[in-house]
Design an enzyme around this catalytic site. Structure first.
Site, PDB file in Angstrom:
ATOM      1  N   ARG A  65       8.133 -57.540   0.153  1.00 14.59           N
ATOM      2  CA  ARG A  65       6.916 -57.673  -0.657  1.00 14.59           C
ATOM      3  C   ARG A  65       7.194 -57.130  -2.049  1.00 14.59           C
ATOM      4  O   ARG A  65       7.769 -56.079  -2.240  1.00 14.59           O
ATOM      5  CB  ARG A  65       5.709 -57.009   0.023  1.00 14.59           C
ATOM      6  N   ASP A 102       2.430 -47.051   3.659  1.00 15.92           N
ATOM      7  CA  ASP A 102       1.089 -46.425   3.621  1.00 15.92           C
ATOM      8  C   ASP A 102       0.618 -46.140   5.044  1.00 15.92           C
ATOM      9  O   ASP A 102      -0.003 -45.109   5.310  1.00 15.92           O
ATOM     10  CB  ASP A 102       0.068 -47.348   2.942  1.00 15.92           C
TER      11      ASP A 102
END
Ligand code: 26A
Length: 346
Positions: free
Chosen positions: A126, A299
């Site tokens: 990503r 995260d």
């Protein structure tokens, strides 16, 4: 109101699309990175809005961590601070946060638009390109308002997304000092290589307050380089040892450094009775077809890790919960967790 975990970061809406490598090349982007948009990147947002694979997802690294931690913890456990505009993007964020039960105390800036992140998915990588918008205008004074400071003074744990070093180092100092003075737990995440690279000074100023430093291998390498450490950029254990030994304001507990390394083992370094202790924890393997995307994987790791600390668990359990949360989120589209909820298993 007493929420044990307070998180601070940049609230963003993710515009997630699948792209080919030529799209990344056209804009001079790496397969796997997180950057602030420059002038030359701005047409990306128009392009992604035309893309059929577009998904609008709640993002913002620390907000993802806050949502994930609340997913794991009992209700009313996590409160998140950041700045948004007054627009449909902010409504989208609130919708997602409400679903997870995350309490937000946004600074709402009517004249700014909510920040956005083009999350460009290519294979399992990503590339994140962020236009901070309102998030860039968060002020420490927002935390100091009595109705907000109440959350701070009632909290026991703080988690700061490293991306916020680009916004309000002052807010980070405020929370770091409070945590050290009151013997509360203060954790930061480096968030992206460009933070230790280009925001070295505010990062260095926050390290003395940290009880936990969380980062991945490329951020560790960027730290080693920008601090001219006499270590190979791949020597994650050496870099973790260096950071673990940096001066610390609250001497009641030692600092723990946690480096994730994608599919390689998670490295944890801490000091016990003056001696450095290094541990490595193998990750939970996923087969290629289980991987949906890695947007938000780091995260999610931090979600599980922080939630575990709040539950009073030890660091090895916190790593295990972090690795579990990452593996769950990797199997979802974007930085999200599945509903109905899945429970942690060791
Ligand atoms: C200041 N920058 C560049 C950023 C971000 C960011 N969150 C805060 N500040 N750039 C990307 N992100 C978020 O990272 C998540 C994945 O870890 C994206 O919104 C994405 O959800």
């Amino acid at each position: 109101m007493s929420y044990p975990l307070v998180c601070l970061g940049n609230p963003l809406l993710d515009l997630q699309v699948d792209v080919e490598s030529d799209f990344l090349r056209k804009y001079d982007l790496k397969d796997n990175d997180a950057i602030l948009a420059e002038e030359k990147h701005l047409p990306i947002y128009g392009e992604v809005l035309q893309n059929k694979s577009l998904q609008l997802l709640a993002g913002g690294a620390a907000q993802n961590t806050a949502r994930g931690a609340q997913y794991i913890l009992p209700e009313n456990s996590v409160v998140y601070f950041g700045a948004v505009g007054k627009d449909v993007y902010a409504e989208k964020l609130t919708e997602a946060n409400t679903k997870y039960g995350l309490k937000t105390q946004y600074q709402v800036l009517e004249e700014q638009s909510t920040g956005k992140c083009a999350a460009l998915i290519y294979n399992h990588h990503r590339s994140l390109v962020t236009d901070l918008g309102a998030a860039n205008h968060f002020k420490a004074s927002h935390l100091q308002k009595p109705e907000n400071w109440e959350f701070v003074s009632n909290a026991k744990y703080f988690y700061i997304g490293g991306f916020h070093f680009t916004v309000s180092p002052e807010a980070i100092q405020l929370l770091g000092k409070h945590a050290a003075e009151t013997n509360k737990v203060f954790a930061i995440n480096f968030s992206a290589p460009f933070i230790p690279q280009f925001f070295k000074d505010p990062l260095d100023a926050a390290i003395p307050y940290t009880d936990f430093v969380i980062a991945n291998e490329s951020e560790a390498a960027a730290y080693a380089e920008s601090h001219s450490l006499d270590l190979a950029p791949t020597d994650v254990v050496g870099i973790a040892k260096h950071i673990a030994q940096l001066p610390k304001v609250n001497s009641a507990r030692s600092r723990t450094v946690v480096f994730t390394q994608g599919t390689e083992p998670t490295v944890v370094v801490t000091t016990v009775d003056g001696e450095l202790v290094v541990k490595e924890y193998a990750i939970r393997e996923l087969s290629a077809d289980q991987v949906v995307d890695t947007n938000g994987a780091g995260d999610a790791f931090a979600s599980g890790f922080m939630a575990s600390l709040v539950l009073g668990e030890d660091v090895s359990k916190a790593v295990s919960r972090g690795q579990w949360a990452a593996s769950v989120s990797i199997q979802c589209v974007g930085p999200a967790f599945p509903f109905p909820k899945v429970e942690y298993s060791a």
